[in-house]
Design a protein around this motif. Structure first.
Motif, PDB file in Angstrom:
ATOM      1  N   THR A 104       0.815  -1.222   0.000  1.00 41.99           N
ATOM      2  CA  THR A 104       0.000   0.000   0.000  1.00 41.99           C
ATOM      3  C   THR A 104       0.843   1.264   0.000  1.00 41.99           C
ATOM      4  OG1 THR A 104      -0.123  -0.119   2.423  1.00 41.99           O
ATOM      5  CG2 THR A 104      -1.913  -1.134   1.179  1.00 41.99           C
ATOM      6  N   SER A 105       2.157   1.152  -0.108  1.00 39.69           N
ATOM      7  CA  SER A 105       2.996   2.344  -0.142  1.00 39.69           C
ATOM      8  C   SER A 105       2.745   3.112  -1.437  1.00 39.69           C
ATOM      9  CB  SER A 105       4.469   1.963  -0.040  1.00 39.69           C
ATOM     10  OG  SER A 105       4.889   1.299  -1.218  1.00 39.69           O
ATOM     11  N   PRO A 106       2.825   4.450  -1.400  1.00 39.18           N
ATOM     12  CA  PRO A 106       2.523   5.252  -2.593  1.00 39.18           C
ATOM     13  C   PRO A 106       3.352   4.861  -3.812  1.00 39.18           C
ATOM     14  CG  PRO A 106       2.661   6.645  -0.642  1.00 39.18           C
ATOM     15  CD  PRO A 106       3.114   5.288  -0.224  1.00 39.18           C
ATOM     16  N   ARG A 107       4.612   4.518  -3.609  1.00 43.95           N
ATOM     17  CA  ARG A 107       5.462   4.197  -4.756  1.00 43.95           C
ATOM     18  C   ARG A 107       5.042   2.890  -5.407  1.00 43.95           C
ATOM     19  NH1 ARG A 107      11.624   5.792  -2.741  1.00 43.95           N
ATOM     20  NH2 ARG A 107      11.212   8.030  -2.462  1.00 43.95           N
ATOM     21  N   ILE A 108       4.681   1.891  -4.583  1.00 42.58           N
ATOM     22  CA  ILE A 108       4.240   0.618  -5.142  1.00 42.58           C
ATOM     23  C   ILE A 108       2.912   0.798  -5.866  1.00 42.58           C
ATOM     24  CG2 ILE A 108       3.524  -1.728  -4.591  1.00 42.58           C
ATOM     25  CD1 ILE A 108       6.506  -1.246  -4.350  1.00 42.58           C
ATOM     26  N   VAL A 109       1.994   1.531  -5.257  1.00 46.47           N
ATOM     27  CA  VAL A 109       0.704   1.784  -5.903  1.00 46.47           C
ATOM     28  C   VAL A 109       0.902   2.503  -7.233  1.00 46.47           C
ATOM     29  CG1 VAL A 109      -1.470   3.053  -5.704  1.00 46.47           C
ATOM     30  CG2 VAL A 109      -0.578   1.802  -3.738  1.00 46.47           C
ATOM     31  N   GLN A 110       1.795   3.490  -7.250  1.00 44.57           N
ATOM     32  CA  GLN A 110       2.056   4.228  -8.487  1.00 44.57           C
ATOM     33  C   GLN A 110       2.663   3.321  -9.550  1.00 44.57           C
ATOM     34  OE1 GLN A 110       0.888   7.146  -8.595  1.00 44.57           O
ATOM     35  NE2 GLN A 110       1.728   8.118 -10.414  1.00 44.57           N
ATOM     36  N   ALA A 111       3.540   2.420  -9.129  1.00 47.71           N
ATOM     37  CA  ALA A 111       4.156   1.494 -10.080  1.00 47.71           C
ATOM     38  C   ALA A 111       3.112   0.557 -10.679  1.00 47.71           C
ATOM     39  CB  ALA A 111       5.256   0.696  -9.388  1.00 47.71           C
ATOM     40  N   VAL A 112       2.207   0.064  -9.837  1.00 47.12           N
ATOM     41  CA  VAL A 112       1.149  -0.825 -10.332  1.00 47.12           C
ATOM     42  C   VAL A 112       0.245  -0.079 -11.311  1.00 47.12           C
ATOM     43  CG1 VAL A 112      -0.898  -2.127  -9.650  1.00 47.12           C
ATOM     44  CG2 VAL A 112       1.202  -2.304  -8.294  1.00 47.12           C
ATOM     45  N   LYS A 113      -0.087   1.161 -10.970  1.00 43.29           N
ATOM     46  CA  LYS A 113      -0.936   1.968 -11.867  1.00 43.29           C
ATOM     47  C   LYS A 113      -0.242   2.219 -13.200  1.00 43.29           C
ATOM     48  CE  LYS A 113      -2.797   5.557  -9.851  1.00 43.29           C
ATOM     49  NZ  LYS A 113      -2.951   6.690  -8.922  1.00 43.29           N
ATOM     50  N   ALA A 114       1.062   2.464 -13.169  1.00 40.75           N
ATOM     51  CA  ALA A 114       1.804   2.671 -14.410  1.00 40.75           C
ATOM     52  C   ALA A 114       1.766   1.411 -15.271  1.00 40.75           C
ATOM     53  CB  ALA A 114       3.245   3.058 -14.101  1.00 40.75           C
ATOM     54  N   ALA A 115       1.925   0.254 -14.622  1.00 35.01           N
ATOM     55  CA  ALA A 115       1.875  -1.009 -15.374  1.00 35.01           C
ATOM     56  C   ALA A 115       0.495  -1.211 -15.998  1.00 35.01           C
ATOM     57  CB  ALA A 115       2.222  -2.173 -14.446  1.00 35.01           C
ATOM     58  N   ILE A 116      -0.556  -0.913 -15.248  1.00 35.62           N
ATOM     59  CA  ILE A 116      -1.913  -1.055 -15.779  1.00 35.62           C
ATOM     60  C   ILE A 116      -2.141  -0.111 -16.959  1.00 35.62           C
ATOM     61  CG2 ILE A 116      -4.348  -0.679 -15.239  1.00 35.62           C
ATOM     62  CD1 ILE A 116      -3.733  -1.579 -12.374  1.00 35.62           C
ATOM     63  N   ALA A 117      -1.692   1.138 -16.816  1.00 33.57           N
ATOM     64  CA  ALA A 117      -1.878   2.120 -17.888  1.00 33.57           C
ATOM     65  C   ALA A 117      -1.136   1.701 -19.150  1.00 33.57           C
ATOM     66  CB  ALA A 117      -1.397   3.495 -17.420  1.00 33.57           C
ATOM     67  N   VAL A 118       0.089   1.202 -18.991  1.00 27.45           N
ATOM     68  CA  VAL A 118       0.868   0.751 -20.149  1.00 27.45           C
ATOM     69  C   VAL A 118       0.172  -0.418 -20.837  1.00 27.45           C
ATOM     70  CG1 VAL A 118       2.996  -0.439 -20.800  1.00 27.45           C
ATOM     71  CG2 VAL A 118       3.094   1.595 -19.366  1.00 27.45           C
ATOM     72  N   ALA A 119      -0.356  -1.356 -20.038  1.00 29.16           N
ATOM     73  CA  ALA A 119      -1.046  -2.514 -20.614  1.00 29.16           C
ATOM     74  C   ALA A 119      -2.286  -2.092 -21.405  1.00 29.16           C
ATOM     75  CB  ALA A 119      -1.431  -3.487 -19.501  1.00 29.16           C
TER      76      ALA A 119
END
Length: 370
Positions: A9-24
């Motif tokens: 739930t850390s902001p950096r991990i959440v941001q990384a997951v969101k970036a991966a979703i957006a790229v996909a």
């Protein structure tokens, strides 16, 4: 919560997951675009990545700057094609002009896209520069739009928690500094421990980090639907930060004055030895005000004790006015003035309802009576 839960739930991990979703999502949709854009689907994931910033407003700001930089770069390349033809001289000229425009800072972190885009259109696009430009711009726009949508819909970042933590850290750093200086006054003279005398820049750095955190939190709430549910009075945080910055100035000043009284650097000063206990009590009391900031009744009691300690110091200064050298009283009077200003800066946050009469009792005038 387990370590894994905190990390997830850390902001950096959440941001990384969101970036991966957006790229996909961008990579899946990019081939579906009609026309020449279909030939350049790899730019859509790039657009999704460049739109992923820690706050919604910074994402929007960077997205607009990126699209602006791409447009300017395409126009520079188009000017070369229309007015001349791509060669070593014209390509270098377009890139140079693009670099000069990017140096203005108008396009923020995306400024490098201007010369790069001009170069790509002229070299990679080549004979198909117009189709390449359209495909490049359209796919980047698609990716940026997807990135912004993902950032908005999936846990848009809200950086409120860090503000409270940073303010607590700031208050503790100031309180620790005051306490350490007070302990030095009770130590052998000159004190063996001297770390307190060289900590001024550390206090400034802490204050700077707090201001960055508050500014970041302010930016994160703009356009953020979560800010309607998770509210925070950032105006109060800015006011508290301003007060602590004032306190920092006076803590640094009294630290430098007492250090000069100990080691004679950078100026030669003298401190009357019998005033050291009263000075130490006053500084410890001021430190307690900062430590008890969020403890309701305790903070008011600490403030009253600090005012009483300051009054006792003033009384002792006045009693010694005719029996001690003026220079030996000057250091104590300066420290007393700094503590008075510290309490004055903190007072609106600790005793907001107090009247002027109470204020005079809590933070007396440090000037000895004549």
């Amino acid at each position: 919560m387990s370590w894994l839960g905190v990390a997830a739930t850390s902001p950096r991990i959440v941001q990384a997951v969101k970036a991966a979703i957006a790229v996909a999502i961008a990579w899946s949709i990019a081939p579906l675009l009609p026309g020449v854009a279909d030939d350049y689907p790899y730019y859509a994931p790039l657009g999704a990545l460049v739109s992923m910033y820690p706050t919604l407003m910074s994402s929007v700001r960077n997205a607009l700057q990126t699209l602006g930089g791409l447009t300017v770069g395409i126009l520079l390349a188009g000017a070369v094609i229309v007015l001349s033809e791509p060669n070593v001289l014209t390509i270098s000229l377009a890139v140079g002009v693009g670099a000069a425009i990017s140096a203005t800072g108008w396009f923020g972190a995306s400024r490098e896209y201007i010369p790069v885009t001009a170069l790509f259109v002229l070299i990679v696009g080549g004979p198909n520069a117009d189709g390449y430009s359209i495909g490049y711009l359209v796919q980047m726009t698609l990716g940026i739009a997807i990135g912004l949508a993902v950032n908005l819909l999936f846990f848009p970042p809200l950086a409120f928690e860090a503000v409270g933590q940073q303010l607590i850290r700031f208050r503790r750093a100031l309180a620790d500094q005051l306490s350490e200086v007070a302990d030095a006054l009770a130590d052998s003279w000159p004190p063996e421990r001297d770390g307190w005398a060289f900590r001024s820049q550390e206090l400034v750095a802490v204050g700077r980090a707090v201001r960055v955190a508050v500014s970041h939190a302010d930016d994160s709430r703009k356009g953020n639907p979560r800010a309607r549910v998770h509210q925070r009075d950032l105006r109060s945080d800015y006011d508290e930060l301003s007060a602590l910055e004032d306190v920092t100035f006076h803590v640094r000043d009294l630290t430098e004055v007492l250090a000069a009284a100990v080691w004679g650097q950078p100026v030669q000063l003298e401190l009357h030895p019998e005033l050291r206990p009263a000075l130490g009590r006053t500084l410890h009391a001021a430190a307690a005000v900062l430590r008890d900031w969020d403890t309701d009744d305790d903070e008011q009691a600490a403030f009253a004790e600090a005012g009483a300690a300051l009054t006792d110091l003033m009384t002792e200064l006045d009693e010694r006015r005719n029996s001690a050298p003026v220079m030996s009283l000057g250091v104590a009077a300066t420290v007393a003035m700094d503590v008075t200003r510290i309490l004055t800066a903190l007072r609106p946050h600790i005793l907001p309802e107090a009247d002027e009469g109470d204020q005079a009792d809590a933070a007396p005038d440090p000037t000895p009576t004549r």
